[in-house]
Scaffold this active site. Structure first.
Site, PDB file in Angstrom:
ATOM      1  N   ARG A   1       0.830  -1.211   0.000  1.00 38.86           N
ATOM      2  CA  ARG A   1       0.000   0.000   0.000  1.00 38.86           C
ATOM      3  C   ARG A   1       0.864   1.260   0.000  1.00 38.86           C
ATOM      4  O   ARG A   1       0.469   2.298  -0.512  1.00 38.86           O
ATOM      5  CB  ARG A   1      -1.010   0.015   1.151  1.00 38.86           C
ATOM      6  CG  ARG A   1      -2.147   1.011   0.909  1.00 38.86           C
ATOM      7  CD  ARG A   1      -3.254   0.925   1.945  1.00 38.86           C
ATOM      8  NE  ARG A   1      -4.349   0.046   1.591  1.00 38.86           N
ATOM      9  CZ  ARG A   1      -5.419   0.386   0.861  1.00 38.86           C
ATOM     10  NH1 ARG A   1      -5.524   1.608   0.349  1.00 38.86           N
ATOM     11  NH2 ARG A   1      -6.374  -0.477   0.611  1.00 38.86           N
TER      12      ARG A   1
ATOM     13  N   GLU B   1      -9.831   5.574   7.141  1.00 36.23           N
ATOM     14  CA  GLU B   1      -8.410   5.882   7.058  1.00 36.23           C
ATOM     15  C   GLU B   1      -8.059   7.217   6.395  1.00 36.23           C
ATOM     16  O   GLU B   1      -7.156   7.910   6.864  1.00 36.23           O
ATOM     17  CB  GLU B   1      -7.679   4.750   6.313  1.00 36.23           C
ATOM     18  CG  GLU B   1      -7.616   3.467   7.114  1.00 36.23           C
ATOM     19  CD  GLU B   1      -7.227   2.274   6.264  1.00 36.23           C
ATOM     20  OE1 GLU B   1      -8.034   1.878   5.405  1.00 36.23           O
ATOM     21  OE2 GLU B   1      -6.123   1.750   6.450  1.00 36.23           O
TER      22      GLU B   1
END
Lengths: 749, 478
Positions: free
Chosen positions: A304, A705
């Site tokens: 990520r 997030e």
């Protein structure tokens, strides 16, 4: 719509792991853990501990019936140290006793014979030694070596970002209870009930159908209980299996801080090339991830980082390389943002560095390079971009350059106090990057009294996922939300769950719930059509009443349900949802991994006290892409909480290890998260106006997030204020910007 | 045996008096609303209310039950969330405000916030939102980012202005009588048989030695009336050694002497810890960064010590410290009083503290200064280049001659340090940039900081230099 748990929360009646009423005969476990970071473990002497008052059993690696292994992605993590010690805090033995106090007392009597080895704590040294968790990963777009030759400006540098302690206020813990025929029921404070189930099966040798995992709620997770809840569940499971009695272990705070991993520290090198118009032409970046002693979730975190290495910008030529480096720290793990923040920090540094050298505001470079519709991210997916719209709508409301000018004006007339302002666009992809994980199931029962029960794989940890799922069920059935109850997350009811992570739990489990409710509704409508003599297509349910062609009938929800039951209609449904249209091919490092992206732009203003090196965050103002929020109370709470957590990571939260790998910041007295006075004086949230469709549940985009990364601007705002006081001092790009770093930056030239 | 009232219930228990109230309510009384977050008073999840009968009223203070032994609960009204919850399942105004403003997410810290805000509402004095927010300054929330909790505190204040609802159930009304009737004042044990360890508010010893104290029968000094109170004796101010930081904060004597008392003491820990932490406790734990020790060192304070045979001696506070955690004090000797000379209008006092987190944190470096200053018309006054404020611009054009000085600093030596050389250097000097810089050179020679988790030695040196400058910036605008 308030969080459904609010009422029991404020009365102290919500049940967390340590509040579960205990079964008679329950024992208490605690762990004897390694005092050193790296060593050969010759012998463990447990005799004195075994003879200690109240001790029922002392367990070491050799007693484990199944496999002494809990590594989920890479099998490189023993539950209990066997022959070698890889980090300080590594569990070596389990003490099981009649009380917690007696277990802890006995733990002090365990003696080990070890030969200490040189610990490695620096990821670059680990990489140089070739000690990688997985082979390096790389994203390439265009041809950066060639493109750099065309650049008018090239800058390079290094960045460091530190780790971050999750500091969920409820510590880790588990409670294992023996079931018939050798089975186990485990209560766990986990974001991943299935992960716990798998790990428990591995160490006990049981099959998954012999182990039930149940989760009521967590007192905070933030990623720290995605994979790292497994060890404690396994410890109670092994102890329960070997003693035949229920065993509980709720960690003390200092045990939790010492024994669990944190956000990954990264050390990174960047090279950025721009043309004369400040367009970024090429970007090379190398990430050294400090993975700690075992893989845990480090590989997908690393991935990520790559996915978000260009943040909200379009860069036509990118070479991004990432190393997951094995060190002698506790295994670092998921933490809100999951590697994304670390990737974004580097490109923001590259831009700030270029801007400082070129004497232009960083915001100019940021704005000129925002990704537009149809442009591709380095991993091949085409953007459906709100980067420019969020910037423009934010600017219209907040006047970014006005805020900068205000700070500059203040600075000309203030001797010791300096203001700094910085911008932070954010683009965050929603979906697990491992495509198979993007599936979920929901079990919906409509009981004959008309009440509705929903079970999903989502774990409630304060983020409001249960509230959103209840909203879905209430909306589909046309019921008040009070009629819907979310059940515990339980592996008997929902199997093979993905962890509650990646901001995706409401989308995946909400969509599955929508499908389940719609299936039941279809059947109910058929009954209703018969009862009110209409076509099923003419039936709607609103406010607990059946409507025929938009006209209210006298058929209510409760009677409809009972009539359906009497007609032997199935009032339950177990539905499955898999995110459509996503894929990723690691052999080419290209694909369409995300269902959608969340965009936004924030501006952060700070004031630095240049006499003392302290600072205050004056404001965070953002324009955020909610899609179309289905619950603004919950979503705004996620934004505010995420921003403050991101600011904490960038400012006062400092994980400190000794060179020999011992955690110094091992308690709340030495590790500081934001208190009520360290948060921004104001947080303003402007919802982005957009009418685009997306794949989120009811168009309400994931929110867990993305806002954390707005906090990155706090770092650059402090930097700008420091530069206003001492423009000549060289400043490293090293986060967090603690008061110590600020004062040293102001006065050390 | 220890007797007290827990919520609406009369309690008498034979458990070790060192047992924490937290363990008692959760594991002995099964009251699970009070949560365990850190067991060192740093998160506030275990906050309770402690009611003390003072004359005919009960005064409630928030305390962290993880650091509070049953010994200090004797004769008190201990209130947990279960003692606040309306019996019919409804909500108090504080609870409702927390819901209305979405001040709760995961819920684990929530009870602590509710208890702190309830403590804030419980008496009938006027309330402001800022006071509401400061009442939760000891509560950590990891989910909300606090903005919703700020809004809840504001909402509570608005409601209090309208209705004056105290947010507590009716049984509270009878608590003063119940305490008066059944619970006498605890007597301090004296003489050679008296127990050790000594125990004040518990805020340090329960962080350092929780396992040991939890099984022990410590000798409580916290609610000993002979050891409390702040008295103005004319030339001398005398403070009982068990006075808490909150007692100082609320003392009209202290407020009249220290105009910035609130601002300075806000830098010291948090509301529940200030409610528990005693001055003597701060002195004897001998932490090199004890805030109150540094404060009283700069006041040139004396302490009175009483030994187990009842004899008393007086010692300058700065002579208490012989080395790291090494005191000129016998184990059974008790500090009974602190005395410092009254400060007149020619006195200047300032306290500075910097830590990683400005509030609710332990100092990296702290320092205090007290000066006696004679003002004379300036010889060659010039306006400073940049003006911080109109007040500064309006400063009288005078010279300040230092006639007496005491400077102290924490975090820069093995003990809380009285800066002897620096203090004597300052006497007879004018307050000007030259004096400050020369004094700073002397300070650097007097200190010996080490690198630790709170900062590098190099940083601590720089920080003390800056904070010494800050004293003069705050007091004289230079």
């Amino acid at each position: 719509m308030r969080n459904l748990d609010s009422h029991s929360h404020v009365r102290g009646e919500s049940i967390y792991l340590d509040d579960i009423p205990l079964i008679h005969g329950t024992l208490y476990a605690c762990v004897f853990d390694s005092p050193v970071a790296h060593a050969k473990l010759n012998t463990i002497d447990v005799r004195d501990a075994e003879e200690s008052e109240g001790v029922v059993r002392v367990i070491t690696a050799k007693n484990i019936i199944g496999e002494n292994q809990i590594g989920g992605i890479v099998p490189d993590e023993p539950l209990l140290a066997d022959g070698e010690i890889h980090f300080q805090g590594m569990p070596i033995a389990i003490i099981v006793a009649e009380s917690e106090t007696l277990a802890r007392k006995a733990a002090k009597k365990i003696k080990i014979d070890i030969e200490t080895l040189e610990p490695v704590t620096d990821p670059r040294i680990a990489a140089a030694n070739g000690d990688l968790i997985v082979p390096p990963k790389q994203f390439i777009l265009g041809n950066s070596p060639a493109a750099f030759k065309t650049c008018a400006h090239i800058f390079e540098g290094r960045t460091e970002t530190n780790g971050q302690e999750h500091l969920y206020i409820e510590t880790q813990g588990a409670y294992a209870i023996p079931a018939e025929n050798g089975g186990l029921k485990i209560y766990s404070s986990t974001q991943g009930p299935t992960a716990v189930q798998r790990a428990v099966c591995r160490v006990t040798g049981l099959a998954m159908n012999e182990v039930e995992v149940d989760v009521q709620r967590l007192g905070g997770g933030f990623g720290g209980k995605e994979d790292q809840a497994n060890a404690w569940a396994c410890i109670t499971a092994v102890a329960s299996q070997l003693t035949g009695r229920p065993v509980k272990y709720a960690l003390h705070r200092m045990e939790d801080m010492r024994m669990t991993g944190k956000r990954h520290p990264y050390s990174s090198d960047f090279r950025i090339g721009l043309d004369r118009d400040l367009k970024i032409v090429a970007y090379d970046v190398t990430f050294y991830q400090n993975a700690g002693a075992s893989a845990d979730l480090s590989p997908p975190v690393l991935e990520r980082t790559l996915f978000h290495c260009t943040n909200s910008y379009f860069v036509p030529n990118v070479t991004a390389t990432a190393y997951s480096c094995r060190t002698n720290l506790p295994p670092n793990t998921a933490f809100r943002g999951f590697g994304g923040p670390q990737g974004m920090f580097v490109i923001e540094t590259a831009i700030a560095h270029a801007a400082e050298k070129l004497g232009v505001p960083a915001s100019e470079i940021q704005r000129k390079n925002l990704i537009d519709d149809g442009q591709r991210f380095p991993y091949g997916q085409k953007a459906e971009s709100e980067a420019i719209t969020s910037w423009n709508q934010g600017n219209k409301k907040y006047d970014f350059s006005g805020l900068q000018k205000e700070a500059e004006l203040f600075n000309t007339s203030s001797r010791y106090f300096k203001k700094g302002v910085a911008m932070m666009p954010v683009c965050f992809g929603i979906s697990f990057t491992k495509t198979p994980m993007n599936q979920a199931r929901s079990l919906v029962h409509v009981y004959s009294d008309g009440s509705v029960a929903v079970s999903t794989g989502a774990v409630e940890m304060g983020q409001g996922v249960n509230t959103k799922i209840a909203q879905v069920a209430a909306k589909v059935f046309g019921l008040p939300i009070e009629k819907v109850r979310l059940q515990t997350t339980n592996t008997l009811r929902i199997a093979n769950t993905s962890p509650t992570a990646a901001s995706a739990a409401a989308d995946l489990n909400g969509k599955a719930t929508q499908l389940a409710c719609e299936a039941v509704l279809t059947r109910l409508k058929e009954v209703a059509a018969e009862l009110v003599e209409a076509e099923a297509g003419a039936i709607t349910l609103v406010d607990s009443v059946v409507f025929r062609d938009g006209e209210k009938t006298d058929l209510g929800w409760q009677r409809l349900v009972m009539e359906s039951h009497l007609r032997r209609v199935n009032l339950s449904e177990h539905a499955h949802y898999a995110t459509p249209g996503i894929n990723f091919d690691w052999s080419t490092a290209k694909g369409h991994p995300f269902a959608y992206h969340v965009y936004g732009t924030a501006v952060v203003g700070v004031t630095v006290d240049c006499l003392r090196g302290r600072y205050e965050i004056d404001y965070v103002k953002c324009c955020h892409d909610f899609g179309s929020s289905m619950n603004t109370a919950v979503d705004n709470g996620q934004i505010e909480g995420g921003i403050v957590q991101g600011i904490g990571w960038m400012t006062i939260e400092e994980v400190v290890y000794d060179p020999d790998g011992k955690l110094r910041s091992s308690a709340l007295s030495t590790y500081k998260v934001p208190d009520i006075y360290s948060v921004p004086k104001t947080i303003e949230i402007l919802p982005l106006e957009t009418d685009r469709e997306n794949l989120a549940v009811f168009n309400s985009k994931a929110v867990g997030e993305p806002p954390l990364m707005y906090g990155i601007a706090a770092y650059f705002a402090i930097r700008n204020a420091v530069r206003a006081f001492s423009p000549e001092n060289p400043l490293a790009f090293k986060a967090p910007f603690t008061p110590e770093t600020v004062l040293m930056s102001l006065y050390q030239s | 045996m220890i007797e007290f009232i827990l919520n609406d219930q009369d309690i008498s228990t034979d458990l070790p008096s060192g047992t924490t109230v937290l363990d008692y309510v959760r594991y002995h009384k099964d009251l699970k609303g009070t949560k365990i977050g850190c067991r060192e008073g740093d998160c506030g999840a275990c906050t309770i209310l402690v009611g003390e009968l003072i004359r005919e009223e009960v005064r409630y203070r928030t305390m962290t039950s993880c650091l509070m032994p049953l010994a200090n609960a004797a004769g008190k009204h201990i209130v947990t969330i279960e003692g606040i919850n309306p019996k019919d399942g409804s909500l108090t105004p504080v609870q409702q405000a927390m819901i209305d403003e979405s001040g709760t997410q995961c819920g684990f810290c929530t009870v602590g916030f509710v208890m702190s805000l309830t403590g804030f509402c419980i008496d009938e004095t006027a309330k402001t939102p800022a006071m509401g927010i400061s009442s939760v300054d000891g509560n950590i929330c990891r989910c909300t980012g606090y903005k919703s909790i700020e809004r809840a505190a504001e909402l509570v204040c608005r409601q209090l202005a309208d209705s004056n609802s105290r947010s507590v159930p009716n049984y509270f009304a009878a608590i003063p009588q119940r305490l008066a009737k059944h619970y006498g004042l605890p007597r301090r044990e004296t003489g050679p048989e008296a127990a050790v360890p000594l125990l004040g508010g518990g805020t340090d010893v329960y962080v350092q030695r929780p396992d040991q104290l939890g099984q022990a029968e410590p000798r409580p000094l916290f609610y000993d009336d002979e050891l409390r109170g702040i008295r103005d004796l004319g030339d001398i101010i005398e403070i009982g050694a068990s006075a808490t930081v909150t007692d100082l904060l609320e003392s009209t004597v202290m407020q009249s002497i220290f105009p910035d008392l609130c601002k300075h003491l806000k830098l010291v820990s948090s509301t529940p810890i200030r409610n528990m932490a005693t001055l003597a406790g701060n002195f004897v734990n001998a932490s090199p960064i004890g805030d109150m020790t540094v404060w009283f060192l700069a006041l040139d304070s004396d302490i009175a010590l009483e030994s187990d045979d009842g004899s008393e001696r007086t010692l300058p506070l700065r002579n208490l410290y012989r080395g790291y955690k090494d005191l000129d004090k016998q184990p059974k000797e008790i500090i009974t009083k602190i005395r410092f000379p009254r400060l007149g209008s020619d006195f200047y006092f300032n306290f500075e503290k910097v830590c990683k987190r400005t509030y609710l944190d332990i100092a990296t470096v702290n320092t205090a200064i007290s000066l006696r200053v004679e003002t004379t018309p300036a010889k060659d006054w010039k306006p400073p280049a940049l003006m911080e404020s109109k007040e500064m611009a309006a400063l009288p054009k005078v010279d300040h001659l230092i006639t007496n000085a005491h400077v102290s600093a924490g975090g820069v030596a093995p003990v809380p340090l009285y800066l002897k050389e620096t203090s004597s250097f300052l006497i007879g000097r004018n307050v000007d940039a030259g004096t400050i810089e020369k004094a700073n050179e002397i300070i650097q020679a007097e200190i010996s900081p080490i690198s630790d988790v709170r900062g590098s030695a190099e940083y601590k040196r720089l920080l003390l230099r800056q904070l010494f400058r800050a004293h003069f910036y705050e007091l004289f605008g230079i």
